[in-house]
Motif scaffolding. Structure first.
Motif, mmCIF file in Angstrom:
data_model
loop_
_atom_site.group_PDB
_atom_site.id
_atom_site.type_symbol
_atom_site.label_atom_id
_atom_site.label_comp_id
_atom_site.label_asym_id
_atom_site.label_seq_id
_atom_site.Cartn_x
_atom_site.Cartn_y
_atom_site.Cartn_z
ATOM 1 N N ASP A 38 0.825 -1.208 0.000
ATOM 2 C CA ASP A 38 0.000 0.000 0.000
ATOM 3 C C ASP A 38 0.862 1.262 0.000
ATOM 4 O O ASP A 38 0.487 2.275 -0.588
ATOM 5 C CB ASP A 38 -1.004 0.004 1.150
ATOM 6 C CG ASP A 38 -0.373 -0.023 2.528
ATOM 7 O OD1 ASP A 38 0.765 -0.534 2.678
ATOM 8 O OD2 ASP A 38 -1.023 0.444 3.482
ATOM 9 N N TYR A 39 2.028 1.211 0.620
ATOM 10 C CA TYR A 39 2.942 2.354 0.608
ATOM 11 C C TYR A 39 3.466 2.583 -0.811
ATOM 12 O O TYR A 39 3.493 3.706 -1.307
ATOM 13 C CB TYR A 39 4.095 2.108 1.581
ATOM 14 C CG TYR A 39 4.968 3.316 1.815
ATOM 15 C CD1 TYR A 39 4.627 4.252 2.785
ATOM 16 C CD2 TYR A 39 6.111 3.528 1.073
ATOM 17 C CE1 TYR A 39 5.417 5.371 3.010
ATOM 18 C CE2 TYR A 39 6.914 4.641 1.289
ATOM 19 C CZ TYR A 39 6.555 5.560 2.254
ATOM 20 O OH TYR A 39 7.329 6.672 2.469
ATOM 21 N N GLU A 45 2.040 1.652 -3.581
ATOM 22 C CA GLU A 45 0.924 2.109 -4.408
ATOM 23 C C GLU A 45 0.672 3.604 -4.223
ATOM 24 O O GLU A 45 0.407 4.324 -5.188
ATOM 25 C CB GLU A 45 -0.342 1.324 -4.079
ATOM 26 C CG GLU A 45 -1.518 1.735 -4.943
ATOM 27 C CD GLU A 45 -2.786 0.955 -4.651
ATOM 28 O OE1 GLU A 45 -3.703 1.014 -5.484
ATOM 29 O OE2 GLU A 45 -2.864 0.294 -3.593
ATOM 30 N N GLN A 46 0.770 4.093 -2.991
ATOM 31 C CA GLN A 46 0.583 5.531 -2.750
ATOM 32 C C GLN A 46 1.634 6.345 -3.501
ATOM 33 O O GLN A 46 1.330 7.410 -4.029
ATOM 34 C CB GLN A 46 0.659 5.840 -1.259
ATOM 35 C CG GLN A 46 -0.579 5.450 -0.513
ATOM 36 C CD GLN A 46 -0.460 5.772 0.966
ATOM 37 O OE1 GLN A 46 0.625 5.863 1.521
ATOM 38 N NE2 GLN A 46 -1.591 5.926 1.611
ATOM 39 N N GLY A 77 -2.168 9.957 2.579
ATOM 40 C CA GLY A 77 -1.539 8.750 3.116
ATOM 41 C C GLY A 77 -0.128 8.982 3.615
ATOM 42 O O GLY A 77 0.471 8.113 4.209
#
Length: 163
Positions: free
Chosen positions: A138-139, A141-142, A162
């Motif tokens: 998720d990091y 992807e951000q 984020g």
């Protein structure tokens, strides 16, 4: 040896092998209470550069970092790469949370105003480096979806919340 915390393209061990060949990757961790942002748009690159800043408004803010054991010679090489003698970056110390407990590390921050957009190319380099270093999906992807300066697909709204 001093511990260096990388949060941008230097997260990539292959890049660091070129810039600091005597300084192995030690581990990864998080700068808790900090956020990733961009600055230096006025310095003439293709866009703003990554930097970090403390975030006193968001106690959950954090930045993924890669830690390296840096030799004195390699630190001088990194200083040249990062433009410390030109006043582009300055070095600060911060506490990094690792799986083995907190570590005091030094890192580079932009010595200029916060603001501006990074290039899509630079964001891609950062995301690739984070992925290679083991950052959570998720990091990564951000980073990939962050608003960028140049043309390309992206979200309708910037995903700064984020960081």
């Amino acid at each position: 040896m001093p511990i260096y915390a990388a949060y941008a393209s230097n997260m990539d061990p292959a890049q660091m092998l070129e810039r600091a060949p005597h300084s192995p990757m030690a581990s990864t961790g998080w700068l808790r209470g900090w956020r990733l942002t961009f600055a230096g748009d006025d310095l003439g690159w293709e866009g703003a550069l990554a930097t970090v800043t403390e975030d006193r408004d968001d106690p959950d803010a954090m930045v993924f970092v890669v830690l390296y054991d840096v030799t004195g010679e390699d630190e001088k090489n990194l200083d040249r790469w990062e433009g410390t003698e030109l006043g582009v970056h300055r070095k600060i110390r911060a506490r990094v949370e690792t799986a083995d407990g907190p570590v005091l590390a030094w890192l580079y921050v932009i010595d200029g105003y916060e603001g501006g957009l990074p290039s899509a190319r630079y964001l891609g380099v950062m995301a690739d480096a984070a992925e290679v270093a083991g950052a959570p999906a998720d990091y990564v992807e951000q980073l990939r979806l962050h608003e960028a300066r140049n043309v390309g697909p992206g979200p309708d709204e910037p995903l700064d919340d984020g960081f």
